[in-house]
Design an enzyme around this catalytic site. Sequence first.
Site, PDB file in Angstrom:
ATOM      1  CB  SER A  25      -0.851  -0.025   1.275  1.00  0.00           C
ATOM      2  OG  SER A  25      -1.447   1.217   1.466  1.00  0.00           O
TER       3      SER A  25
ATOM      4  CE1 TYR B 270      -3.819  -2.497   5.528  1.00  0.00           C
ATOM      5  CE2 TYR B 270      -3.340  -0.210   4.947  1.00  0.00           C
ATOM      6  CZ  TYR B 270      -3.674  -1.498   4.572  1.00  0.00           C
ATOM      7  OH  TYR B 270      -3.866  -1.794   3.239  1.00  0.00           O
TER       8      TYR B 270
ATOM      9  CE  LYS C 169      -1.538  -4.591   3.454  1.00  0.00           C
ATOM     10  NZ  LYS C 169      -1.888  -5.847   2.807  1.00  0.00           N
TER      11      LYS C 169
END
Length: 336
Positions: A124, A148, A152
Amino acid sequence: MNILITGGAGYIGSHTAIALANAGHKITIFDNLCNSKLTVIDQLTKILGFPVNFINGDVRNTPLVNKSLKENEIEGVIHFAGLKSVAESVANPLLYYSNNVQGSISLIEAMQQNQVKTFVFSSSATVYGEPTYLPYDEKHPTNPINPYGHSKLQVETILGDWAKSDPEVKASILRYFNPVGAHESGLIGENPNQIPNNLMPYIAKVICGSLPNLNIYGKDYGTRDGTGERDYIHVMDLAEGHLAAIDYLKNNHGSHIHNLGTGHGTTVLELIEAFQEINKVEIPYKFSGRRGGDLASYYSDANKALKELGWQARRNLEQSCKDTYHHLLISNNRAK
Ligand code: NAD
Ligand code: UFG
């Protein structure tokens, strides 16, 4: 190629499944349906015209992944399965490290046991963090600002180390910007199980009357009109990016990072305007305060993907708005 698509019942995975199958790949979807529904598999079967192979399971269940790889003679994996809510990751970080990081480790362990060494990972733009310059290119420093984003980046590191440890490993790390839109059939699209966090599915809920109005988070950012700016990419363009990545890995070992975006920024108000204009609908909205953890503005430099993968986004924002609305109309009709 026989490809396992983890998270393939979800938004991006289901659209990628179509692109892969249409290009002649044999697909198997592996998903625990924590943020998707089994009906997506039926819709895929309708779109593709043949039954889609589906396994209901959690990627953290290494023996089940192992068995699935073996039985389906899998040669490559595209790993979409993961949780993606920034707010939830702040409230419950361990859930994110378990699902996203432990889930990826479990998958790679099963792949190692089966000598499967081709891997495409859903990363992302969130890994970049506060921009030191824009557009973000792949050399921009990585500095995620929430669990989050950290989850990643940790998986990116793991993939890099795996590729260094085994010269046969081929890993593609794709940093997505903001996927929107739906397949042209309208049969699949973005249908989260809970109230959407993301802008476009939230707009869809407002238009169909399930939510009263859109809240625009912040009107005092240093952007053209004060609202947040993002790089919205049509989900079928994103899907085709995975096809290009799989092709690229045929002749390229090691780990490789590419941005998948359009290279253009759009503000919240511009997106609302485009949606209203193309679909002739009204989107009631009101301004509320900034959302914690949001950045003012970011968009991609997508030149590396063009140069190395031969891929670029082809569909514009109007197409995304049109396809989102088309999907909404079709799913509302189905629900009646
Ligand atoms: P999604 O929630 O629609 O799809 C993810 C799918 O994975 C769901 O079907 C869910 O049921 C499944 N899943 C989650 N955890 C699982 C597990 N442990 N085992 C098996 N299945 C599991 O999300 P999406 O928008 O399609 O995103 C796909 C991937 O792309 C995610 O990894 C996400 O973090 C990443 N990503 C998404 C965006 C975005 O804006 N949508 C942007 C950048 C990156
Ligand atoms: N926004 C609103 N109201 C809403 C939802 C969003 O005003 O109800 C605004 C946000 O403040 C932001 C923009 O719309 O300015 C886009 O927000 P999204 O929630 O749609 O997307 P984000 O950019 O916050 O994050 C998304 C995914 C991440 C992913 C990232 C990649 O949620 O998982 O894109 O760029 F990593």
